[in-house]
Design a protein around this motif. Structure first.
Motif, PDB file in Angstrom:
ATOM      1  N   ARG A 212     -56.690 -31.686  16.580  1.00 58.95           N
ATOM      2  CA  ARG A 212     -55.641 -31.976  15.596  1.00 58.95           C
ATOM      3  C   ARG A 212     -56.272 -32.065  14.204  1.00 58.95           C
ATOM      4  NH1 ARG A 212     -50.836 -34.055  17.624  1.00 58.95           N
ATOM      5  NH2 ARG A 212     -50.217 -33.767  15.463  1.00 58.95           N
ATOM      6  N   ASP A 213     -56.435 -30.902  13.579  1.00 60.30           N
ATOM      7  CA  ASP A 213     -57.056 -30.854  12.253  1.00 60.30           C
ATOM      8  C   ASP A 213     -55.972 -30.903  11.177  1.00 60.30           C
ATOM      9  OD1 ASP A 213     -58.852 -30.669  10.215  1.00 60.30           O
ATOM     10  OD2 ASP A 213     -59.298 -28.531  10.479  1.00 60.30           O
ATOM     11  N   ASP A 214     -55.260 -32.032  11.149  1.00 61.54           N
ATOM     12  CA  ASP A 214     -54.252 -32.207  10.109  1.00 61.54           C
ATOM     13  C   ASP A 214     -54.293 -33.644   9.610  1.00 61.54           C
ATOM     14  OD1 ASP A 214     -51.786 -33.773  11.462  1.00 61.54           O
ATOM     15  OD2 ASP A 214     -52.580 -32.345  12.911  1.00 61.54           O
ATOM     16  N   GLU A 215     -54.084 -33.785   8.320  1.00 62.42           N
ATOM     17  CA  GLU A 215     -54.273 -35.062   7.634  1.00 62.42           C
ATOM     18  C   GLU A 215     -53.337 -36.151   8.151  1.00 62.42           C
ATOM     19  OE1 GLU A 215     -53.628 -38.134   4.529  1.00 62.42           O
ATOM     20  OE2 GLU A 215     -52.197 -36.689   5.362  1.00 62.42           O
ATOM     21  N   LYS A 216     -52.097 -35.804   8.433  1.00 57.99           N
ATOM     22  CA  LYS A 216     -51.130 -36.810   8.877  1.00 57.99           C
ATOM     23  C   LYS A 216     -51.553 -37.431  10.198  1.00 57.99           C
ATOM     24  CE  LYS A 216     -46.217 -37.493   9.899  1.00 57.99           C
ATOM     25  NZ  LYS A 216     -44.878 -36.848   9.992  1.00 57.99           N
ATOM     26  N   TYR A 217     -51.980 -36.590  11.138  1.00 56.50           N
ATOM     27  CA  TYR A 217     -52.405 -37.100  12.437  1.00 56.50           C
ATOM     28  C   TYR A 217     -53.628 -38.000  12.296  1.00 56.50           C
ATOM     29  CZ  TYR A 217     -54.155 -37.239  17.235  1.00 56.50           C
ATOM     30  OH  TYR A 217     -54.608 -37.676  18.462  1.00 56.50           O
TER      31      TYR A 217
ATOM     32  N   LYS B 255     -57.609 -53.336   5.498  1.00 57.76           N
ATOM     33  CA  LYS B 255     -56.629 -52.279   5.712  1.00 57.76           C
ATOM     34  C   LYS B 255     -56.946 -51.124   4.781  1.00 57.76           C
ATOM     35  CE  LYS B 255     -53.229 -54.571   2.712  1.00 57.76           C
ATOM     36  NZ  LYS B 255     -54.126 -55.670   2.335  1.00 57.76           N
ATOM     37  N   MET B 256     -56.448 -49.958   5.136  1.00 61.01           N
ATOM     38  CA  MET B 256     -56.772 -48.759   4.374  1.00 61.01           C
ATOM     39  C   MET B 256     -56.375 -48.902   2.906  1.00 61.01           C
ATOM     40  SD  MET B 256     -55.766 -45.850   7.186  1.00 61.01           S
ATOM     41  CE  MET B 256     -56.111 -44.443   6.133  1.00 61.01           C
ATOM     42  N   GLY B 257     -55.309 -49.645   2.633  1.00 58.86           N
ATOM     43  CA  GLY B 257     -54.854 -49.828   1.260  1.00 58.86           C
ATOM     44  C   GLY B 257     -55.807 -50.639   0.407  1.00 58.86           C
ATOM     45  N   ASP B 258     -56.810 -51.286   1.048  1.00 59.57           N
ATOM     46  CA  ASP B 258     -57.781 -52.054   0.269  1.00 59.57           C
ATOM     47  C   ASP B 258     -58.756 -51.164  -0.492  1.00 59.57           C
ATOM     48  OD1 ASP B 258     -56.647 -54.354   1.209  1.00 59.57           O
ATOM     49  OD2 ASP B 258     -58.171 -54.744   2.742  1.00 59.57           O
ATOM     50  N   ALA B 259     -58.878 -49.906  -0.069  1.00 63.79           N
ATOM     51  CA  ALA B 259     -59.798 -48.970  -0.715  1.00 63.79           C
ATOM     52  C   ALA B 259     -59.012 -48.031  -1.640  1.00 63.79           C
ATOM     53  CB  ALA B 259     -60.551 -48.160   0.328  1.00 63.79           C
ATOM     54  N   PRO B 260     -59.655 -47.488  -2.669  1.00 61.00           N
ATOM     55  CA  PRO B 260     -58.971 -46.547  -3.558  1.00 61.00           C
ATOM     56  C   PRO B 260     -58.412 -45.362  -2.766  1.00 61.00           C
ATOM     57  CG  PRO B 260     -61.075 -47.218  -4.480  1.00 61.00           C
ATOM     58  CD  PRO B 260     -61.055 -47.739  -3.081  1.00 61.00           C
ATOM     59  N   SER B 261     -57.216 -44.942  -3.078  1.00 56.90           N
ATOM     60  CA  SER B 261     -56.558 -43.876  -2.314  1.00 56.90           C
ATOM     61  C   SER B 261     -57.356 -42.579  -2.326  1.00 56.90           C
ATOM     62  CB  SER B 261     -55.149 -43.622  -2.851  1.00 56.90           C
ATOM     63  OG  SER B 261     -55.193 -43.255  -4.226  1.00 56.90           O
ATOM     64  N   GLU B 262     -58.003 -42.270  -3.479  1.00 60.54           N
ATOM     65  CA  GLU B 262     -58.777 -41.025  -3.534  1.00 60.54           C
ATOM     66  C   GLU B 262     -60.002 -41.085  -2.616  1.00 60.54           C
ATOM     67  OE1 GLU B 262     -59.999 -43.541  -7.125  1.00 60.54           O
ATOM     68  OE2 GLU B 262     -58.149 -43.013  -6.041  1.00 60.54           O
ATOM     69  N   TYR B 263     -60.548 -42.301  -2.468  1.00 53.91           N
ATOM     70  CA  TYR B 263     -61.697 -42.481  -1.574  1.00 53.91           C
ATOM     71  C   TYR B 263     -61.265 -42.267  -0.122  1.00 53.91           C
ATOM     72  CZ  TYR B 263     -65.303 -44.912   1.131  1.00 53.91           C
ATOM     73  OH  TYR B 263     -66.254 -45.231   2.050  1.00 53.91           O
ATOM     74  N   ILE B 264     -60.138 -42.859   0.270  1.00 53.12           N
ATOM     75  CA  ILE B 264     -59.619 -42.693   1.624  1.00 53.12           C
ATOM     76  C   ILE B 264     -59.299 -41.225   1.891  1.00 53.12           C
ATOM     77  CG2 ILE B 264     -57.703 -43.228   3.179  1.00 53.12           C
ATOM     78  CD1 ILE B 264     -59.696 -45.501   2.897  1.00 53.12           C
ATOM     79  N   ASP B 265     -58.691 -40.556   0.903  1.00 53.96           N
ATOM     80  CA  ASP B 265     -58.354 -39.140   1.068  1.00 53.96           C
ATOM     81  C   ASP B 265     -59.612 -38.316   1.345  1.00 53.96           C
ATOM     82  OD1 ASP B 265     -55.739 -39.771   0.604  1.00 53.96           O
ATOM     83  OD2 ASP B 265     -55.722 -39.083  -1.480  1.00 53.96           O
ATOM     84  N   THR B 266     -60.684 -38.618   0.629  1.00 52.59           N
ATOM     85  CA  THR B 266     -61.940 -37.891   0.825  1.00 52.59           C
ATOM     86  C   THR B 266     -62.517 -38.153   2.208  1.00 52.59           C
ATOM     87  OG1 THR B 266     -62.455 -37.976  -1.540  1.00 52.59           O
ATOM     88  CG2 THR B 266     -64.297 -37.589  -0.046  1.00 52.59           C
ATOM     89  N   MET B 267     -62.472 -39.419   2.645  1.00 54.02           N
ATOM     90  CA  MET B 267     -63.003 -39.772   3.957  1.00 54.02           C
ATOM     91  C   MET B 267     -62.205 -39.110   5.077  1.00 54.02           C
ATOM     92  SD  MET B 267     -65.635 -41.569   3.265  1.00 54.02           S
ATOM     93  CE  MET B 267     -66.054 -42.211   4.880  1.00 54.02           C
ATOM     94  N   LEU B 268     -60.889 -39.036   4.911  1.00 50.26           N
ATOM     95  CA  LEU B 268     -60.056 -38.427   5.946  1.00 50.26           C
ATOM     96  C   LEU B 268     -60.324 -36.929   6.072  1.00 50.26           C
ATOM     97  CD1 LEU B 268     -56.633 -40.240   5.378  1.00 50.26           C
ATOM     98  CD2 LEU B 268     -58.283 -40.640   7.210  1.00 50.26           C
ATOM     99  N   LYS B 269     -60.674 -36.288   4.975  1.00 52.18           N
ATOM    100  CA  LYS B 269     -60.991 -34.860   5.029  1.00 52.18           C
ATOM    101  C   LYS B 269     -62.288 -34.595   5.782  1.00 52.18           C
ATOM    102  CE  LYS B 269     -58.590 -33.754   0.705  1.00 52.18           C
ATOM    103  NZ  LYS B 269     -58.755 -33.375  -0.725  1.00 52.18           N
ATOM    104  N   ALA B 270     -63.090 -35.643   5.962  1.00 52.47           N
ATOM    105  CA  ALA B 270     -64.393 -35.497   6.620  1.00 52.47           C
ATOM    106  C   ALA B 270     -64.318 -35.724   8.128  1.00 52.47           C
ATOM    107  CB  ALA B 270     -65.402 -36.465   6.008  1.00 52.47           C
ATOM    108  N   ILE B 271     -63.091 -35.922   8.676  1.00 51.24           N
ATOM    109  CA  ILE B 271     -62.948 -36.129  10.110  1.00 51.24           C
ATOM    110  C   ILE B 271     -61.857 -35.222  10.679  1.00 51.24           C
ATOM    111  CG2 ILE B 271     -63.808 -38.500  10.081  1.00 51.24           C
ATOM    112  CD1 ILE B 271     -60.987 -39.509  10.088  1.00 51.24           C
ATOM    113  N   VAL B 272     -61.919 -35.033  11.998  1.00 52.45           N
ATOM    114  CA  VAL B 272     -60.970 -34.166  12.700  1.00 52.45           C
ATOM    115  C   VAL B 272     -60.399 -34.947  13.882  1.00 52.45           C
ATOM    116  CG1 VAL B 272     -60.679 -32.018  13.994  1.00 52.45           C
ATOM    117  CG2 VAL B 272     -62.237 -32.096  12.032  1.00 52.45           C
ATOM    118  N   GLY B 273     -59.094 -34.819  14.090  1.00 58.54           N
ATOM    119  CA  GLY B 273     -58.444 -35.563  15.161  1.00 58.54           C
ATOM    120  C   GLY B 273     -58.585 -34.905  16.526  1.00 58.54           C
ATOM    121  N   LEU B 274     -58.572 -35.756  17.557  1.00 65.13           N
ATOM    122  CA  LEU B 274     -58.613 -35.288  18.941  1.00 65.13           C
ATOM    123  C   LEU B 274     -57.448 -35.937  19.701  1.00 65.13           C
ATOM    124  CD1 LEU B 274     -62.395 -35.852  19.792  1.00 65.13           C
ATOM    125  CD2 LEU B 274     -61.352 -33.771  18.870  1.00 65.13           C
TER     126      LEU B 274
END
Length: 211
Positions: A117-122, A143-162
């Motif tokens: 599942r290589d999609d950001e929403k998942y 919680k995820m909202g404790d970190a800057p949104s751009e930082y979370i967005d970058t981290m999420l792009k670095a992972i892939v869902g299974l």
């Protein structure tokens, strides 16, 4: 997995609970690079499908998600405690000397079919749920909202869902059920003295049924 009848645990609700309580699983795959094993925290969704669905993620740099194809069969192993059992802990040993060392343990094998599942929403949903679950016991849960949104967005792009649709669940609770109640209780008390309450308590749950 070899599962004698007296060690078999087939109740789906019990197996789902064991996975939820011990979510750090070993994912075993056989992809284009051969056999591989990855150690990953999972979320189990018992209500999805006949046997439930497992959700997880891996680093994008991990070749796992490129080595397997959607629909490939995989195995996830969840360990729910283990302990060495000395024969000296069995009262009957001191009468008959007919006991040997063994190892008690509780495991769940989840066989299934994997989907990448290589999609950001998942991925965002998996990370958010895992975070809520495992931060719940903290004095001030992160919680995820404790970190800057751009930082979370970058981290999420670095992972892939299974996503793994479970097709078969195999449970084994080897807790000395093949022993007399007095031996189960004796070994369990020795485990408690050595600080292994987890397996000891599980063994004691079975002792009354041997009376």
């Amino acid at each position: 997995m070899y599962v004698p009848a007296h060690f078999n645990e087939a109740r789906k609700d019990v197996l789902h609970a064991l996975i939820a309580q011990n979510p750090f699983g070993t994912l075993i795959t056989h992809g284009t690079s051969g056999l591989d094993a990855n150690h990953i925290p999972f979320e189990v969704a018992p209500e999805e499908g006949e046997f439930g669905v497992l959700h997880a993620h891996v680093a994008r740099n991990n070749s796992l998600w490129q080595d397997v194809a959607n629909g490939d069969e995989v195995l996830v192993v969840f360990r729910a405690g283990d302990a060495y059992i000395s024969p000296t802990w069995y009262p009957s040993k001191h009468e008959t000397h007919r006991q040997v060392p063994t190892w008690n343990y509780v495991v769940v094998h989840a066989h299934g079919r994997i989907t990448i599942r290589d999609d950001e929403k998942y991925v965002r949903g998996v990370v958010a749920r895992l975070t809520r679950t495992h931060e719940a016991g903290q004095p001030r849960p992160w919680k995820m909202g404790d970190a800057p949104s751009e930082y979370i967005d970058t981290m999420l792009k670095a992972i892939v869902g299974l996503e793994i649709e479970i097709t078969r669940l195999v449970g084994k609770s080897k807790l000395s059920q093949n022993k007399d109640a007095c031996d189960i209780e004796g070994a369990a008390e020795a485990l408690k003295e050595n600080g292994n309450d987890r397996i000891a308590d599980a063994m004691l749950e079975h002792a009354p049924h041997k009376q």
